[in-house]
Motif scaffolding. Structure first.
Motif, mmCIF file in Angstrom:
data_model
loop_
_atom_site.group_PDB
_atom_site.id
_atom_site.type_symbol
_atom_site.label_atom_id
_atom_site.label_comp_id
_atom_site.label_asym_id
_atom_site.label_seq_id
_atom_site.Cartn_x
_atom_site.Cartn_y
_atom_site.Cartn_z
ATOM 1 N N GLU A 186 0.830 -1.212 0.000
ATOM 2 C CA GLU A 186 0.000 0.000 0.000
ATOM 3 C C GLU A 186 0.863 1.261 0.000
ATOM 4 O O GLU A 186 0.611 2.202 -0.762
ATOM 5 C CB GLU A 186 -0.929 0.010 1.217
ATOM 6 C CG GLU A 186 -2.004 -1.051 1.188
ATOM 7 C CD GLU A 186 -2.698 -1.248 2.532
ATOM 8 O OE1 GLU A 186 -2.320 -0.576 3.534
ATOM 9 O OE2 GLU A 186 -3.617 -2.080 2.600
ATOM 10 N N VAL A 187 1.873 1.285 0.856
ATOM 11 C CA VAL A 187 2.754 2.453 0.954
ATOM 12 C C VAL A 187 3.515 2.639 -0.352
ATOM 13 O O VAL A 187 3.638 3.758 -0.857
ATOM 14 C CB VAL A 187 3.714 2.322 2.161
ATOM 15 C CG1 VAL A 187 4.843 3.336 2.083
ATOM 16 C CG2 VAL A 187 2.942 2.479 3.466
ATOM 17 N N LEU A 188 4.012 1.556 -0.925
ATOM 18 C CA LEU A 188 4.772 1.651 -2.165
ATOM 19 C C LEU A 188 3.925 2.229 -3.294
ATOM 20 O O LEU A 188 4.373 3.130 -4.028
ATOM 21 C CB LEU A 188 5.321 0.275 -2.549
ATOM 22 C CG LEU A 188 6.275 0.227 -3.729
ATOM 23 C CD1 LEU A 188 7.465 1.158 -3.533
ATOM 24 C CD2 LEU A 188 6.755 -1.199 -3.942
ATOM 25 N N LYS A 189 2.698 1.778 -3.426
ATOM 26 C CA LYS A 189 1.810 2.317 -4.471
ATOM 27 C C LYS A 189 1.542 3.799 -4.244
ATOM 28 O O LYS A 189 1.511 4.589 -5.200
ATOM 29 C CB LYS A 189 0.501 1.531 -4.520
ATOM 30 C CG LYS A 189 0.659 0.199 -5.207
ATOM 31 C CD LYS A 189 -0.643 -0.548 -5.283
ATOM 32 C CE LYS A 189 -0.400 -1.909 -5.895
ATOM 33 N NZ LYS A 189 -1.428 -2.865 -5.612
ATOM 34 N N ARG A 190 1.371 4.194 -3.000
ATOM 35 C CA ARG A 190 1.147 5.613 -2.699
ATOM 36 C C ARG A 190 2.363 6.438 -3.090
ATOM 37 O O ARG A 190 2.247 7.489 -3.715
ATOM 38 C CB ARG A 190 0.833 5.790 -1.211
ATOM 39 C CG ARG A 190 0.627 7.247 -0.793
ATOM 40 C CD ARG A 190 0.205 7.397 0.657
ATOM 41 N NE ARG A 190 1.044 6.739 1.620
ATOM 42 C CZ ARG A 190 2.194 7.242 2.104
ATOM 43 N NH1 ARG A 190 2.642 8.395 1.678
ATOM 44 N NH2 ARG A 190 2.890 6.565 3.001
ATOM 45 N N VAL A 235 12.898 6.246 -3.765
ATOM 46 C CA VAL A 235 12.291 5.418 -2.720
ATOM 47 C C VAL A 235 13.231 4.256 -2.427
ATOM 48 O O VAL A 235 13.659 3.550 -3.344
ATOM 49 C CB VAL A 235 10.911 4.870 -3.160
ATOM 50 C CG1 VAL A 235 10.350 3.913 -2.113
ATOM 51 C CG2 VAL A 235 9.936 6.006 -3.436
ATOM 52 N N SER A 236 13.563 4.077 -1.164
ATOM 53 C CA SER A 236 14.272 2.858 -0.774
ATOM 54 C C SER A 236 13.241 1.934 -0.151
ATOM 55 O O SER A 236 12.339 2.378 0.553
ATOM 56 C CB SER A 236 15.414 3.158 0.203
ATOM 57 O OG SER A 236 14.924 3.568 1.446
ATOM 58 N N THR A 237 13.379 0.654 -0.462
ATOM 59 C CA THR A 237 12.415 -0.326 0.027
ATOM 60 C C THR A 237 13.082 -1.281 0.988
ATOM 61 O O THR A 237 14.303 -1.407 1.005
ATOM 62 C CB THR A 237 11.850 -1.160 -1.143
ATOM 63 O OG1 THR A 237 12.924 -1.849 -1.783
ATOM 64 C CG2 THR A 237 11.103 -0.297 -2.134
#
Length: 185
Positions: free
Chosen positions: A71-75, A84-86
């Protein structure tokens, strides 16, 4: 690339790779160099949950965490272009890989096992390494995840003695070789 150049980032760059590969440090440096926002997806999850990643894993389990992570990544991908680092496991989910490919670009920071172990062995913030033999666990995770990380659009080999700045410049230069991602202005 000459220093002092300016850049226009056209797509969000998502740094993927193993824990300890340098995603957060390189991401911060790259965002500063390109003058774009930086977000660590794990930090964004922790902020939203008011809990650490380790606490979320312990309390709610990995499946719950992975759902929040997606969810956070899509946002983050839906916002203006940035870096963005994951977390190390984010790219494993096909749903996340598809979202990154559609709305951004994945850059795999490929560090060998020796580098990774040196970087993570003294940290207790890695829930997946809370095992009887964390070095063997890291090796198993590395072997399992490497073929998936290889699906990333771009790859950078993390050198053992390279500084954060040197590695950041390698990432920037690879991005700049793709004018659809990073334009030199």
């Amino acid at each position: 690339m000459a220093e002092g150049q300016s850049y226009h980032l056209k797509r969000t760059v998502v740094l993927v790779g193993m824990m300890g590969s340098g995603k957060t440090a390189i991401g911060r440096a790259l965002a500063a160099a390109l003058d774009v926002p930086f977000v660590d997806s794990d930090a964004a999850i922790e902020e939203a949950a008011a809990s650490t990643i380790a606490e979320i894993f312990a309390r709610d389990g990995e499946a719950f965490f992975r759902k929040r992570e997606a969810e956070v990544l899509k946002r983050l991908l839906s916002g203006p272009p940035g870096i963005v680092s994951t977390g190390g496991g984010a790219f494993l989910a096909e749903e996340n890989r598809k979202a990154i490919a559609q709305m951004g670009v994945a850059v795999w920071l490929d560090a060998d096992l020796k580098i990774l172990w040196e970087r993570v062995r003294h940290k207790d913030t890695r829930p997946l390494l809370r095992t009887a033999d964390p070095q063997a666990t890291l090796a198993a995770i590395h072997a399992e995840r490497t073929p998936v990380y290889a699906l990333a659009g771009l790859k950078i080999d993390v050198k053992e003695n390279a500084s954060i700045d040197e590695t950041m410049r390698s990432v920037r230069d690879v991005l700049a070789s793709r004018p659809d991602i990073l334009e030199i202005t």
